[in-house]
Write a protein that holds these residues in place. Structure first.
Motif, PDB file in Angstrom:
ATOM      1  N   MET A   1       0.831  -1.190   0.000  1.00  0.00           N
ATOM      2  CA  MET A   1       0.000   0.000   0.000  1.00  0.00           C
ATOM      3  C   MET A   1       0.870   1.245   0.000  1.00  0.00           C
ATOM      4  SD  MET A   1      -3.543  -0.569   1.735  1.00  0.00           S
ATOM      5  CE  MET A   1      -3.145  -0.135   3.411  1.00  0.00           C
ATOM      6  N   LYS A   2       1.709   1.329  -1.033  1.00  0.00           N
ATOM      7  CA  LYS A   2       2.512   2.541  -1.226  1.00  0.00           C
ATOM      8  C   LYS A   2       2.185   3.061  -2.613  1.00  0.00           C
ATOM      9  CE  LYS A   2       4.857   2.045   2.622  1.00  0.00           C
ATOM     10  NZ  LYS A   2       4.294   2.734   3.783  1.00  0.00           N
ATOM     11  N   ARG A  44      -2.941   2.387  -5.287  1.00  0.00           N
ATOM     12  CA  ARG A  44      -2.521   2.570  -6.685  1.00  0.00           C
ATOM     13  C   ARG A  44      -3.721   2.634  -7.624  1.00  0.00           C
ATOM     14  NH1 ARG A  44       3.569   0.919  -7.642  1.00  0.00           N
ATOM     15  NH2 ARG A  44       4.281   1.222  -5.517  1.00  0.00           N
TER      16      ARG A  44
ATOM     17  N   TYR B  46       8.463   0.894  -1.003  1.00  0.00           N
ATOM     18  CA  TYR B  46       7.997   1.613  -2.193  1.00  0.00           C
ATOM     19  C   TYR B  46       8.549   0.951  -3.452  1.00  0.00           C
ATOM     20  CZ  TYR B  46       6.500   5.430   0.864  1.00  0.00           C
ATOM     21  OH  TYR B  46       5.874   6.185   1.819  1.00  0.00           O
ATOM     22  N   GLU B  49       7.086  -2.453  -4.166  1.00  0.00           N
ATOM     23  CA  GLU B  49       5.750  -2.429  -4.775  1.00  0.00           C
ATOM     24  C   GLU B  49       5.823  -1.993  -6.245  1.00  0.00           C
ATOM     25  OE1 GLU B  49       2.478  -0.793  -2.604  1.00  0.00           O
ATOM     26  OE2 GLU B  49       3.142  -1.662  -0.711  1.00  0.00           O
ATOM     27  N   ASP B  50       6.742  -1.060  -6.551  1.00  0.00           N
ATOM     28  CA  ASP B  50       6.924  -0.701  -7.970  1.00  0.00           C
ATOM     29  C   ASP B  50       7.361  -1.925  -8.759  1.00  0.00           C
ATOM     30  OD1 ASP B  50       6.318   1.874  -7.288  1.00  0.00           O
ATOM     31  OD2 ASP B  50       8.385   2.630  -7.398  1.00  0.00           O
ATOM     32  N   GLU B  53       4.742  -4.508  -9.635  1.00  0.00           N
ATOM     33  CA  GLU B  53       3.887  -4.199 -10.782  1.00  0.00           C
ATOM     34  C   GLU B  53       4.513  -4.647 -12.098  1.00  0.00           C
ATOM     35  OE1 GLU B  53       2.997  -0.007 -10.658  1.00  0.00           O
ATOM     36  OE2 GLU B  53       1.104  -0.484  -9.635  1.00  0.00           O
ATOM     37  N   ASP B 206       1.039  -5.060   5.609  1.00  0.00           N
ATOM     38  CA  ASP B 206       0.144  -3.901   5.715  1.00  0.00           C
ATOM     39  C   ASP B 206      -1.302  -4.383   5.836  1.00  0.00           C
ATOM     40  OD1 ASP B 206      -0.911  -4.267   3.126  1.00  0.00           O
ATOM     41  OD2 ASP B 206       0.530  -2.867   2.231  1.00  0.00           O
ATOM     42  N   ARG B 207      -2.200  -3.432   6.068  1.00  0.00           N
ATOM     43  CA  ARG B 207      -3.569  -3.822   6.413  1.00  0.00           C
ATOM     44  C   ARG B 207      -4.256  -4.565   5.271  1.00  0.00           C
ATOM     45  NH1 ARG B 207      -5.184  -4.816  11.177  1.00  0.00           N
ATOM     46  NH2 ARG B 207      -4.282  -2.858  11.885  1.00  0.00           N
ATOM     47  N   HIS B 208      -3.967  -4.152   4.051  1.00  0.00           N
ATOM     48  CA  HIS B 208      -4.593  -4.824   2.917  1.00  0.00           C
ATOM     49  C   HIS B 208      -4.113  -6.276   2.843  1.00  0.00           C
ATOM     50  CE1 HIS B 208      -6.583  -5.260  -0.870  1.00  0.00           C
ATOM     51  NE2 HIS B 208      -5.470  -5.437  -1.539  1.00  0.00           N
TER      52      HIS B 208
END
Ligand code: FAD
Lengths: 292, 703
Positions: A1-2, A44, B46, B49-50, B53, B206-208
Motif C-alpha cells: 500500500m505505497k 494505486r 515503495y 511495490e513498484d 507491478e 500492511d492492512r490490505h
C-alpha cells in the motif's frame, strides 16, 4: 500500500497552482487534506505525473460573511467549519452536518473543497450544499466561473470541474428568519460515511411551510434533492401525517445503490425514516432522536 | 505437525483427515486471492511495490469454488488436484442414541444456522525480520508470532538447519487473538531470504495484506435437530455441520473439534450426534480466532435454547435452568472425548448460579419482563438475551519454565508462552514472587524467545496462565529443595526447620537466623570456595515441564438488554453483563481486561464485522472502509462479575480466560433481538445480525 511514483510541488500562491494545472491538466492531481486521495494513491488506484499540494495556499482558507452570502474558502478544514461561530449563526445546517464527517483527526485535515470535488455520494457536504442551493467558484488560469450546486454534481465521483480548474470558494446564502434546519444520518459506526443522511431547511411563515429544501446523501450516484417531498410540503400546515407522506414520496422517488453495507431497500427505508425525523424536527414538531 | 491430534483422540473419534500442506509460494496453482506467488526484495517497500507491478503473471482463470455448496457439488472443481474431493476432514462423535430418540416420535425441531466469516484484526499486523550469521550459519528471526518454538522447528526443518542454529523471538508484537498462532509462509520465507542474500530482511504486513492473507475465522453452517419433552428437557441433539476452511487448513481440525466438544455447553443432555465436514474453497485459509470453534457451537446451542422455549411457551431463562447441570453433579462427565483425547469432565463450578447472577445484575427476570411489556405497549422493542456456555481452557500438551536465581538474588523465569498484551510478564512474576516470598519486581521474566528455554508450545487456546504458571510453580518447587539444602548446610540446621520469607530462608521461629537468596546463590556458584553441601552440583537453575492432565473447564453466562432503534433497526445494547468463572484469578484487573476485550470483539463479530466474497472468490472487504471493526463508541456499558471456583486440575486452581469473552456476544445479542421482536415471531438463524432484517420484522409488527 505505497503509491506509484509521482512528482510533487507545493506552491504557496493560487496563481502558481493554476499555472501548474494549466500546464499539466489531467496529468496533475490536487492534494488538499488527502483524506480521500491518499488512500486511493496507496491502493494505486490513482496515477499521475504531478501532485500539486495546495495546503500552503493560505488564501484559500477562510470563512467570511459578505452581505447575504457566507463564503468558505475551498481549503477550509471540516474542523474549522465545525468550530466557526459564523457558520453556526449563518449556516446552522452546515454546522450540524459537518460534525458527522468522519472522526476528529480526519476533520482536522480534510477540507470542504476536497469533499465537494471528490463528490462521494455518501458524503455529507455535497448534500448540504445542494440543500442550501449553494454556488461553487471554479478557477483556472484564464478566469473564474460560478456553478450552482445543482449543476456541479454530475454523478458518482464526478463534477463540473475541468482538469485545469481548482475549486476555490463555496458560497452559501445566509439563513433567513423563519428558516429552520435539521440534519441526521445513519451510519454503521459513528464517524463512518453515512448509509443515508438527510439535511433539510423548512421555512415557516404564519404556520405554513413557505419553502422546503431537502437533500440526501447515500441514496443515489451523488447528492440528491428530494423534490417530491419538497413539493408535498410546500404551502402546507406541518403535521406528523404530512411528513409521513413526504417521507414516502421521497423514498419512492430515489433509486439507491446496493452495496455491502446496505441494500437499496434498506436505504429507501432509512431515507423515509430520516425525512420524517428531520422534517418534524425542522418544523419544530419534535425534538427528534437527537442521539450523540 | 504441532496440531496433530493425539492417538487417544484418533482412537476415540470417527475421523478421516487429509489436510494438504500449504506451499511457501504458490507454484502451479493459485488457490485464493492474496496467495503469494512471487517475492521481491528491495531497499524499500515503495521500490518493492513498484517492482511487483513489473511482474507479468500468466494466469489461466479456473472456475472458482467460493462457497461450501460449490465445494460439495458433485461436479465441483477440485481446489487441490491431488485430493479425492474438496472434503479435507470428517469427524463424528456420538453419545447415546440421538438418531433413535429423534425417530421415536418425541417433539423436535430442526433448523439451519450459519456462522459467518470474520476475523481477529489485531491493531498490529504481522511482521517477520530475520538476520543470518554466516560465521555460525545461524538465523535469528523476530516474528510477530504466538508460537516461537513452532516457528523455529518449521524453519529448521524447511531450511535443513539444526534447531540450535535457529532462534525465534517474538518481541512486543501487539494483539494476537489466534491469528498469529501458527506458522505462516512468511515465517519461513523471510529467514530463507536472509540466509540466501546474506543481509537482514524485513517484511511488515500492511492492512490490505492482512485482510487478504492473514487467516480468517468462524464460517460454518449447521443443520441441527433437537428433541425435547413437554417439560422442556432437551433429550437429544443431532448436528451436521460444514466448515469452510478456505484454501488451506493451517491449524487442522482444531476449530471444528472445539465446536463439537463445546456444543452441549452447561446442559445435561443425554444424546448427541455431531458430525463435521471440513471443506476447502478458494478463500483465505481459516484458522482459530479467540474462541476457535466455540462461538459457532454456542451460537447454535443458545439459539436452540430460545427456540425450544418459544415452542413450549416457556421463558428461555427457565428452560436453561431446567437443563443445566446442578453443582452437586460436579465433576460431571459429558461422555465425549476432548481434542486431547481425554474424556470431557467439567471439573468444577455452579452453572445455574452464574445464570441467576447475570439476570439479577440486569434487574431480575420479573422486572425485565415488566419493563419489556411496558415498552411493547409504547411501540418500543426491548429484549433480554442470554447465553451460557462452558469453555475448555489451558489445553496441553505442555509448557515449560526455567527458574534461576542468580548471584544477585534476582529470580529469573523463562517460559515458552508468548505475550500479546495479556500481561504475561506481570502474572508470571506474581506467581514466581509467591513461590519465592519476594515481590514481583524482583523477578525477571523472559518469554517468547527460543534462546531462553529449549522447548515450548506457545500462547494459544487460553493456555498460558494455566500451563506456564504451573510450570513455574513446578520448577520453583524443585529448585527450592536445592536452595533449602544449601541454606540448611550454611545455617547448620535441618531442612524441615526452614521457611521462605521476604527473599530469605530462615529458621522457623528464629527470624534472626536467616540467609538471603543472594547469599545462597553465591554459595551455589560452581568453582573454588563454593559452599554447597558435599556432592551437590553447582548453580541454581531448574527447568521443568508441566503437562496438564487435560483442560480446565471455565464457564460463563452473558446477558444483554437490547432495545431496537425503530428507524434504523439498530440493536442498541443498553447493558451487557458477563458472569464468568475462570477459577482463581491471578490478577483481577488483567482478568477484567481479557473478558472486556473479548466481549468487544464478540460484539463486533455479531453486529459489524463480516468478510465478504463474491461468487468468483473475490474478496470484497479488503480495507477497513469495508470491513467494520467496532470502536470505543460502539461499546455498551459492560459489567463483569467474576466467580472463582478453583480448578482441581492444577495446584494454582486457575483456568484459562483469554477467549471466553468473545464466545457468547453474537448469540446473546441475537437472542435479545429476537426476544424484543417476539411479537413478530422474528428469529435469527445467521450472523451477522442485520439491521435491514430487523426493520422488516418491525414493519410486520407495525403493519
Ligand atoms: C476513515 C475516513 C472516514 C471518512 N468519513 C467521512 C464521512 O463520514 N463523511 C465525509 O464526507 N467524508 C468522510 N471522509 C472523507 C474526508 O471527509 C475527506 O476529507 C474528504 O472527502 C476529501 O477532502 P480532502 O481535503 O481530504 O481531499 P483530498 O483527499 O486531498 O482530495 C480529494 C479529491 O478532491 C480533489 N480536490 C481536493 N481539493 C480540490 C480543490 N480545491 N479543487 C479541485 N479538486 C480538489 C483531489 O484532487 C482529489 O481528487 C472520511 C475519510 C476517512 C479517511
Amino acid at each position: 500500500m505505497k503509491p506509484a511514483p509521482f512528482n510533487y510541488r507545493a506552491p504557496d500562491k493560487l496563481t502558481e497552482a493554476l499555472d501548474l494545472l494549466a500546464t499539466y491538466g489531467s496529468d496533475a492531481k490536487v492534494l488538499a487534506g488527502g483524506q480521500s486521495l491518499v488512500p486511493a494513491m496507496n491502493f494505486r488506484l490513482n496515477r499521475f505525473a504531478l501532485l500539486i499540494d495546495i495546503n500552503r495556499i493560505r488564501e484559500l482558507e477562510y470563512i467570511r460573511i459578505d452581505g447575504q452570502v457566507l463564503r468558505i474558502g475551498a481549503l477550509t478544514r471540516h474542523r474549522d467549519i465545525e468550530m466557526s461561530p459564523l457558520v453556526r449563526e449563518h449556516a446552522p445546517l452546515v454546522a450540524e452536518a459537518v460534525r458527522h464527517v468522519a472522526h476528529l483527526p480526519i476533520r482536522t485535515r480534510g477540507t470542504i473543497g476536497g469533499s465537494l470535488s471528490h463528490a462521494d455520494p455518501a458524503a455529507e457536504s455535497p448534500a448540504i450544499v445542494l440543500a442550501l442551493d449553494g454556488t461553487l467558484v471554479l478557477q483556472s488560469r484564464t478566469g473564474a466561473r460560478s456553478v450552482r450546486a445543482t449543476e456541479f454534481f454530475q454523478g458518482m465521483f464526478s463534477t463540473a470541474l475541468q482538469p485545469n480548474e481548482l475549486l476555490v470558494e463555496i458560497q452559501l446564502p445566509v439563513a433567513q428568519p423563519g428558516q429552520r434546519f435539521a440534519f441526521e444520518e445513519v451510519s454503521r459506526r459513528r464517524g463512518d460515511f453515512a448509509i443515508v443522511g438527510v439535511g433539510a431547511m423548512v421555512n415557516l411563515q404564519h404556520g405554513r411551510i413557505s419553502q422546503a429544501r431537502f437533500a440526501a446523501c447515500g441514496v443515489g450516484t451523488g447528492p440528491v434533492r428530494l423534490r417530491a417531498a419538497e413539493q408535498l410540503l410546500e404551502q402546507q400546515v406541518p403535521t406528523a401525517a404530512l411528513f409521513a407522506r413526504a417521507a414516502a414520496a421521497a423514498a419512492a422517488a430515489v433509486d439507491p445503490q446496493t452495496d455491502i453495507h446496505a441494500d437499496a431497500e434498506y436505504r429507501r427505508r432509512l431515507l423515509a425514516g430520516l425525512v420524517e425525523r428531520v422534517g418534524m424536527r425542522a418544523a419544530g414538531l419534535s425534538e427528534g432522536a437527537k442521539r450523540d | 505437525m504441532q496440531n496433530r491430534p493425539p492417538k487417544s483422540w484418533r482412537d476415540a473419534v470417527e475421523h478421516e483427515i487429509n489436510i494438504p500442506d500449504q506451499p511457501i509460494l504458490a507454484t502451479d496453482k493459485v488457490r485464493y486471492v492474496g496467495e503469494a506467488l512471487a517475492v521481491i526484495v528491495a531497499e524499500s517497500r515503495y521500490l518493492a511495490e513498484d517492482a511487483a507491478e513489473l511482474i507479468e503473471v500468466d494466469l489461466e482463470p479456473l472456475p472458482a469454488v467460493a462457497t461450501v455448496d460449490m465445494a460439495l457439488a458433485t461436479d465441483a472443481p477440485k481446489v487441490h488436484d491431488d485430493l479425492k474431493s474438496n472434503v479435507v476432514a470428517r469427524l463424528r462423535i456420538r453419545k447415546g442414541d440421538a438418531a433413535g430418540i429423534l425417530a421415536s416420535g418425541v417433539r423436535s425441531i430442526r433448523h439451519r444456522f450459519t456462522n459467518h466469516r470474520y476475523l481477529a484484526m489485531p491493531i498490529e499486523c504481522r511482521g517477520v525480520v530475520s538476520q543470518y550469521d554466516s560465521r555460525s550459519d545461524s538465523l535469528t528471526i523476530w516474528s510477530s508470532t504466538q508460537v516461537v518454538h513452532w516457528v523455529r522447528r518449521e524453519v529448521a526443518v524447511r531450511l535443513g538447519l539444526p534447531e540450535s542454529r535457529v532462534r525465534c523471538i517474538a518481541p512486543d508484537v501487539g494483539g494476537g487473538f489466534g491469528v498469529k498462532g501458527h506458522v505462516y509462509p512468511e515465517d519461513v520465507l523471510i529467514p530463507y531470504l536472509a540466509r540466501r542474500l546474506g543481509r537482514p530482511v524485513k517484511w511488515i504486513e500492511d492492512r490490505h495484506e492482512h485482510l487478504l492473507n492473514s487467516t480468517h475465522a468462524r464460517d460454518d453452517r449447521h443443520d441441527v435437530e433437537v428433541a425435547f419433552d413437554d417439560k422442556g428437557r432437551i433429550l437429544a441433539i443431532r448436528d451436521n455441520f460444514v466448515k469452510d476452511s478456505g484454501a488451506y487448513t493451517p491449524v487442522g481440525i482444531g476449530a471444528p473439534s472445539n465446536t463439537i466438544a463445546h456444543l452441549l455447553g452447561p446442559y445435561d443432555i443425554p444424546h448427541l450426534e455431531a458430525a463435521a465436514t471440513v471443506v476447502v474453497t478458494n478463500k483465505t485459509p481459516n484458522a482459530p480466532y479467540r474462541g476457535s470453534g466455540r462461538p459457532e457451537g454456542v451460537f447454535v446451542m443458545e439459539r436452540l435454547m430460545d427456540l425450544v422455549a418459544r415452542e413450549l411457551g416457556m421463558d428461555p431463562v427457565e428452560l436453561r435452568l431446567r437443563n443445566m447441570i446442578p453443582p452437586e453433579r460436579m465433576p460431571y462427565s459429558v461422555g465425549i472425548p476432548y481434542r486431547d483425547g481425554v474424556p470431557v469432565v467439567y471439573d468444577s463450578g455452579d452453572f445455574p448460579a452464574a445464570l441467576h447472577e447475570a439476570i439479577n445484575a440486569l434487574g431480575g427476570l420479573e422486572a425485565i419482563r415488566a419493563e419489556q411489556r411496558a415498552a411493547w405497549a409504547e411501540g418500543r422493542f426491548l429484549g433480554l438475551g442470554v447465553a451460557s456456555f462452558v469453555e475448555g481452557t489451558g489445553a496441553g500438551p505442555f509448557e515449560g519454565a526455567t527458574v534461576r536465581i542468580d548471584p544477585s538474588g534476582e529470580i529469573f523465569v523463562a517460559t515458552g508462552a508468548c505475550a500479546q498484551g495479556q500481561g504475561h510478564e506481570t502474572i508470571f512474576a506474581q506467581v514466581a514472587a509467591d513461590e519465592w516470598g519476594v515481590t514481583p519486581d524482583q523477578v525477571t521474566v523472559s518469554i517468547a524467545d527460543t534462546g531462553s528455554i529449549a522447548l515450548g508450545y506457545g500462547t494459544i487456546a487460553s493456555r498460558s496462565a494455566v500451563n506456564s504458571s504451573s510450570a513455574i510453580r513446578k520448577a520453583s518447587a524443585v529448585l527450592r529443595q536445592k536452595v533449602f539444602a544449601i541454606a540448611g548446610h550454611l545455617l547448620e540446621c535441618a531442612i524441615e526447620d526452614l521457611e521462605l520469607r521476604d527473599g530469605r530462608v530462615s529458621v522457623k521461629g528464629v527470624p534472626t537466623m536467616s540467609i538471603s537468596l543472594a547469599e545462597i546463590a553465591q554459595a551455589a556458584r560452581p568453582g573454588w570456595d563454593h559452599r554447597r553441601p558435599p556432592g551437590m552440583s553447582g548453580g541454581l537453575e531448574v527447568t521443568e515441564y508441566f503437562e496438564p492432565p487435560t483442560v480446565t473447564w471455565a464457564y460463563a453466562t452473558h446477558a444483554a438488554l437490547v432495545e431496537i432503534d425503530r428507524i434504523t433497526g439498530a440493536p442498541i445494547i443498553r447493558k451487557y453483563v458477563v458472569v464468568h468463572d475462570s477459577g482463581v484469578l491471578i490478577n483481577p484487573k488483567l482478568a477484567d481486561g481479557q473478558v472486556l476485550g473479548g466481549v468487544c470483539q464478540g460484539i463486533g463479530g455479531g453486529l459489524l464485522e463480516e468478510v465478504i466474497y463474491d461468487q468468483d472468490g473475490q474478496l470484497l472487504t479488503g480495507s477497513l472502509m469495508d470491513y467494520l471493526v467496532p470502536t470505543a463508541s460502539d461499546m455498551p456499558p459492560i459489567e463483569v462479575i467474576h466467580r472463582e471456583t478453583p480448578s482441581p486440575l492444577n495446584e494454582l486452581g486457575v483456568k484459562g480466560l483469554g477467549e471466553g469473552g468473545a464466545i457468547a456476544p453474537p448469540v446473546a445479542i441475537a437472542n435479545a433481538v429476537c426476544d424484543a421482536l417476539r411479537p413478530a415471531g422474528y428469529e435469527i438463524f445467521a450472523t451477522p445480525i442485520r439491521r435491514s432484517e430487523i426493520l422488516k420484522a418491525i414493519d410486520k409488527i407495525l403493519g
